[in-house]
Structure formats: C-alpha cells, structure tokens
Design an enzyme around this catalytic site. Structure first.
Site, PDB file in Angstrom:
ATOM      1  N   CYS A   1      -4.207   0.659  -2.443  1.00 37.70           N
ATOM      2  CA  CYS A   1      -4.120  -0.623  -1.740  1.00 37.70           C
ATOM      3  C   CYS A   1      -2.972  -1.476  -2.292  1.00 37.70           C
ATOM      4  CB  CYS A   1      -5.410  -1.410  -1.912  1.00 37.70           C
ATOM      5  SG  CYS A   1      -6.833  -0.713  -1.048  1.00 37.70           S
TER       6      CYS A   1
ATOM      7  N   CYS B   1     -10.087  -5.409   0.523  1.00 33.99           N
ATOM      8  CA  CYS B   1     -11.246  -4.528   0.672  1.00 33.99           C
ATOM      9  C   CYS B   1     -12.200  -4.737  -0.502  1.00 33.99           C
ATOM     10  CB  CYS B   1     -10.797  -3.067   0.767  1.00 33.99           C
ATOM     11  SG  CYS B   1     -10.357  -2.313  -0.822  1.00 33.99           S
TER      12      CYS B   1
ATOM     13  N   CYS C   1     -10.807  -3.788  -3.966  1.00 33.45           N
ATOM     14  CA  CYS C   1      -9.811  -4.741  -4.469  1.00 33.45           C
ATOM     15  C   CYS C   1     -10.475  -6.050  -4.884  1.00 33.45           C
ATOM     16  CB  CYS C   1      -8.734  -4.982  -3.421  1.00 33.45           C
ATOM     17  SG  CYS C   1      -7.640  -3.560  -3.207  1.00 33.45           S
TER      18      CYS C   1
ATOM     19  N   ASN D   1       0.835  -1.207   0.000  1.00 33.09           N
ATOM     20  CA  ASN D   1       0.000   0.000   0.000  1.00 33.09           C
ATOM     21  C   ASN D   1       0.863   1.249   0.000  1.00 33.09           C
ATOM     22  OD1 ASN D   1       0.644  -0.809   2.708  1.00 33.09           O
ATOM     23  ND2 ASN D   1      -0.964   0.520   3.512  1.00 33.09           N
TER      24      ASN D   1
ATOM     25  N   GLU E   1      -3.129  -4.600  -2.993  1.00 34.29           N
ATOM     26  CA  GLU E   1      -3.623  -5.509  -4.034  1.00 34.29           C
ATOM     27  C   GLU E   1      -3.634  -4.827  -5.393  1.00 34.29           C
ATOM     28  OE1 GLU E   1      -4.907  -4.877  -1.101  1.00 34.29           O
ATOM     29  OE2 GLU E   1      -6.100  -6.544  -0.311  1.00 34.29           O
TER      30      GLU E   1
END
Ligand SMILES: [Zn+2]
Length: 154
Positions: A58, A101, A104, A47, A60
């Site tokens: 993020c 999240c 993502c 992140n 991801e």
C-alpha cells in the site's frame, strides 16, 4: 474542495503527485500518500503491485517506511492519501475519497502510539476535489497496539 486548509491542500497535492509514480499495472488504481512531520518535513510513497498479487504494498506503508527513514514515525503530525487512475495527461483523476485500508490503519495507529498523540488522516479523491478529514483514533477505535503486549512473556 471541502477542506479550506491551504496546508492540507498542499499535502494532498503531494499525495496526488506521489500516486503518479505508483506501480499499479494490475488494478489500475494508483494511490499516493504524503506524510507530514511536526517540523513540516514530508515523506511520500505510492502503492506497488506485483504479478504475485498478494505481495502488493500500500501507498501508506510505503510512505510510513520513508517517514521512518526521514524523520521517524514518532514525529508524524498528519497523513494525506489520494487514489484513482491516471488520466490522459498523466495526472491522477477519480471522484471518491480514499481512506487507508485496515492494515494501514493498524500501521498508522502504531505511529500514533509512538508519537503519543492522535494523527490526522486526510482522505482525498484522485482529482483532489473530495476531501474527508478525520483521525486515526476515529478510523481505528479500540485499536491493538504496543500497550496490549504488556502481558507477553519476556
Ligand atoms: Zn493499506
């Protein structure tokens, strides 16, 4: 560790290591993501926060961008995520498994659609001891994706 899969453990370690390179001065919550391709190649990300908080990215999404560059989203086999804070020794610590999240999940679902198969999602705690393994289809059922745009004009 709950997961006895050695290759999963190696992927989790890559995610934990990526988290140590996060830029998270505001939340103090470092997240790392490691994405494995069908051929075993791995792309990582972490992140990245910003003084303008809403511009944070993020781990991801960062890793998905790297994966697209390295081998393409359609080649993704599985994804490992780990998050926590950095201990005194600079290693990632924390006891709770971190799941992607909602945003993502949507991005991973797009990759799953491109790959035409479900993608395994491995969620790990910062210390790597707590692991939960599932799939993107389970994390984001009835997802919106490219198939939903068939009725678009053009
Ligand atoms: Zn996210």
């Amino acid at each position: 560790m709950a997961d006895k899969d050695d290759s999963a453990a190696a992927l989790i370690e890559r995610a934990r290591k990526a988290a140590t390179r996060a830029y998270a001065p505001y939340s103090g919550f470092s997240v790392g993501c490691a994405i494995e391709a069908e051929d075993g190649s791995i792309a990582t990300g972490s992140n990245m926060e910003n003084a303008c908080y809403r511009l944070g990215t993020c781990a991801e999404i960062s890793a998905l961008t790297s994966a697209q560059q390295a081998f393409g989203l359609s080649k993704i086999r599985r994804i490992a995520v780990a998050g926590g804070h950095l201990g005194d020794d600079g290693m990632l610590v924390g006891a709770q498994a971190v799941t992607p999240c909602g945003g993502c999940r949507q991005a991973i679902a797009e990759a799953s659609d491109l790959a035409d198969h479900d993608i395994q999602v491995i969620s790990a705690s910062g210390d790597g001891e707590t692991v939960s393994t599932t799939t993107i289809a389970a994390l984001l059922p009835a997802s919106f994706g490219p198939k939903n745009l068939k009725d678009a004009d053009g």
